[in-house]
Every structure is written in structure tokens, then in C-alpha cells.
Design an enzyme around this catalytic site. Structure first.
Site, PDB file in Angstrom:
ATOM      1  N   GLY A  42       0.840  -1.189   0.000  1.00 19.00           N
ATOM      2  CA  GLY A  42       0.000   0.000   0.000  1.00 19.00           C
ATOM      3  C   GLY A  42       0.871   1.233   0.000  1.00 19.00           C
ATOM      4  N   GLY A  54       1.526   5.354   3.060  1.00 21.45           N
ATOM      5  CA  GLY A  54       2.489   4.286   2.805  1.00 21.45           C
ATOM      6  C   GLY A  54       3.691   4.736   2.006  1.00 21.45           C
ATOM      7  CB  SER A 111      -0.793  10.017  14.895  1.00 15.79           C
ATOM      8  OG  SER A 111      -1.227  11.370  14.852  1.00 15.79           O
ATOM      9  CE  LYS A 144      -3.797   7.676  14.529  1.00 12.91           C
ATOM     10  NZ  LYS A 144      -5.007   7.856  13.745  1.00 12.91           N
ATOM     11  CG  HIS A 151      -4.223  10.065  18.756  1.00 12.08           C
ATOM     12  ND1 HIS A 151      -4.656  10.424  17.490  1.00 12.08           N
ATOM     13  CD2 HIS A 151      -3.073  10.760  18.957  1.00 12.08           C
ATOM     14  CE1 HIS A 151      -3.811  11.293  16.966  1.00 12.08           C
ATOM     15  NE2 HIS A 151      -2.845  11.515  17.830  1.00 12.08           N
ATOM     16  CG  ASN A 152      -7.725   9.356  15.240  1.00 13.21           C
ATOM     17  OD1 ASN A 152      -6.567   9.510  15.615  1.00 13.21           O
ATOM     18  ND2 ASN A 152      -8.026   9.050  14.000  1.00 13.21           N
ATOM     19  CD  GLU A 195      -7.021  14.122  14.937  1.00 13.73           C
ATOM     20  OE1 GLU A 195      -7.731  13.968  13.923  1.00 13.73           O
ATOM     21  OE2 GLU A 195      -5.928  13.548  15.100  1.00 13.73           O
ATOM     22  CE1 TYR A 196     -12.381  12.376  14.572  1.00 18.65           C
ATOM     23  CE2 TYR A 196     -14.753  12.379  14.859  1.00 18.65           C
ATOM     24  CZ  TYR A 196     -13.640  11.963  14.164  1.00 18.65           C
ATOM     25  OH  TYR A 196     -13.777  11.145  13.069  1.00 18.65           O
TER      26      TYR A 196
END
Length: 306
Positions: A7, A12, A123, A175, A178-179, A182-183
Site C-alpha cells: 500500500g 504508505g 499519526s 489510536k 487519540h482520534n 483530536e475531535y
């Protein structure tokens, strides 16, 4: 070390380039041959493969294969790798934004075949090539030991930006949270800016405010840097709509808070505001979109000219 990257999209491809800074060897593969060919032309340590069987043949045992594809294609990729000849002791890392429960399932299924599996929350977005990534990885110690040299090269701050979170599933779980955080952070900035913009009697300069806050303020951050950069170009953000997408991890975080009985009102409301953005224009939505475009290179729906 030598490993494969499956990918070669927005993340990637840049991760391969980052690995070149540590003199690693990479076998690059994508369903579209062009990105791999371009990387091989740029770097002596990158080779391409015509198919997954060719990837397997080019790697020393135990093979280390980093899968960087959208979460809906991970299972198919793993299945194809197994058919291509993966053996006991080889390692697959899922570095995309998969649900941690899928990672646990995949880890169990592969363990039955003696194949190692690690899940890595990644991230850093489009800035990862320059600044390095924050990498949150889960898996057995044997798996982490195999991939550690590459993690150190890809991580930010001279290798400090990665850590072994725990067993399989923990990397994507961290993660996910974490997101979710972030929101909440993005929404807080967006609402604050909208309040200031609405105070017309002061005729506030949104760009100036962002630059002042970047120096010595407790809210100084990369998100604020990105906001300031966007406002410098166009304080009205006229090229952006306020339609905000969500990648899924915010929803997963809120669902997990419900399952655990842990209150998460800020994260939940931030997610709800993304749903709201799809119904009515708002300047707050444009602020979030400016941030998302800045740190992740996310596709942003353009404003509709009236």
C-alpha cells in the site's frame, strides 16, 4: 532491516521514504504499479514486486510485512499474503486505521498458523515524512523486536515517537482514543473562533489571534499552527465548505465509552457536531476542515458558490 510495504498511498509512500533515512531496504507493492516504480527510481534501497508472491520471495525469513491499506481491504490483503506463501514466524503489521477488535481477531487467526501480528496506530498524516510519525503498536514482544528498527526510523524526535502499548489490539485502541481526543480539541478551537468572529463590534483579526496564541499560550499546538496557516491564506476560508467528514474512529471511541460506562461528553458532542455540519453551513466547520486538510491531507468538500 529489510521489510515490505503493502500500500503506497498518501501514508504508505511517505513511510517508505522515511525508512530510507535509516538505510532500510523496502520491497514496495501496490495494486497500482506506478507509485512503487517511482520510489524505486528515487531510492536504491527500494525494489518493486509484481505480485504478493514476488514480495514473499524477496524477503529474508522471518519476513516482515507492513500493510498500509484502507481498513476494509486488510482482511483480503492478509488472505492473499497467506496464499502467497507466508510461513510460521513471519510478521504482519496493520498500520492503517482498523478497529482494534478486528485486530484482535486477526491476531488470533494468524497465531493459529504461527504467524505474528501487530497493530500499529499511525499519526502524523502528510507531515510524517518531514517530522516523523507517532506510532502506537500492539503485539507480542517477539513481533515488536522484529519491527523495532523500522519503528525507530519512522518515529518522530529521533525515534522517541513510538511505543509498545501492549498486546494485539492495544495499538489501534490507543489510536482510536487519540482520534477521539483530536475531535474534541478541533471542535473547541472551532467554537472559540466562531464566537470571536461573531463579536462584530471588535472586528477581530482571526489570523493575528492565532499567531499571538502560538507564542506562550497554554493552547499553543500543531492544530493552532495549522489554523493560523489557513487563516493567513484566507481569513474567511471561502474555498472551504463546513461539511465535516469522520473517519470512524471518533464513533468507535464514543461507542467504547458507552460500553465501558465512562462519560465522554466532549468527545461525543464533537462527533455530533460533525453530523450537524452536514445539515447547515457554519464557520466552525470550516475551521475544522482547514485543520484536517493541513495535518492529514484529507479530501475536503469545496464550498458551493452562490
Amino acid at each position: 532491516m529489510k521489510l515490505a510495504m503493502i500500500g503506497l498511498g498518501r501514508m504508505g509512500g511517505n513511510m517508505v521514504k522515511r525508512l530510507m533515512q535509516g538505510d532500510h531496504e523496502v520491497v514496495a507493492f501496490d495494486v497500482d504499479a506506478a507509485p512503487g516504480q517511482a520510489l524505486a527510481a528515487e531510492f536504491n534501497n527500494v525494489s518493486t514486486a509484481s505480485n504478493l508472491s514476488d514480495v514473499i520471495k524477496q524477503l529474508p525469513s522471518p519476513r516482515v510485512i507492513w500493510v498500509m491499506v484502507p481498513h476494509q481491504f486488510v482482511d483480503g490483503t492478509i488472505s492473499n499474503l497467506l496464499e502467497a506463501g507466508l510461513e510460521a514466524g513471519d510478521l504482519i503489521i496493520d498500520g492503517g486505521n482498523s478497529n482494534y477488535k478486528d485486530g484482535q481477531r486477526r491476531g488470533n487467526e494468524l497465531a493459529e498458523k504461527g504467524i505474528l501480528f501487530a497493530d500499529c496506530g499511525t499519526s502524523g498524516g502528510v507531515w510524517g515524512l518531514q517530522n516523523g510519525y507517532s506510532l502506537m503498536i500492539g503485539g507480542e514482544k517477539a513481533a515488536i523486536d522484529l519491527i523495532a528498527p523500522a519503528l525507530t526510523t519512522m518515529a518522530s524526535d529521533n525515534g522517541k515517537g513510538w511505543g509498545h502499548m501492549g498486546p494485539v489490539g492495544s495499538g489501534h485502541f490507543v489510536k482510536m482514543v487519540h482520534n477521539g481526543i483530536e475531535y474534541g480539541m478541533m471542535q473547541a478551537f472551532a467554537e472559540g473562533y466562531e464566537i470571536m468572529k461573531a463579536k462584530e463590534e471588535f472586528d477581530l483579526d482571526m489570523h493575528q489571534i492565532s499567531r499571538v496564541w502560538q507564542h506562550g499560550s497554554v493552547v499553543s499546538s500543531w492544530l493552532l499552527d495549522l489554523t493560523g496557516d489557513a487563516l493567513e491564506q484566507d481569513v474567511e476560508l471561502s474555498s472551504l465548505s463546513d461539511w465535516m467528514d469522520d473517519s470512524g474512529e471518533g464513533r468507535w471511541t464514543v461507542n467504547e465509552s458507552i460500553d465501558l460506562g465512562i462519560p465522554a461528553p466532549v468527545l461525543t458532542l464533537a462527533l455530533q457536531m460533525r453530523f450537524r455540519s452536514r445539515q447547515k453551513d457554519a464557520y466552525a466547520g470550516k475551521i475544522v476542515n482547514a485543520q484536517r486538510a493541513g495535518f492529514g491531507g484529507h479530501a475536503i468538500k469545496p464550498a458551493v458558490k452562490k
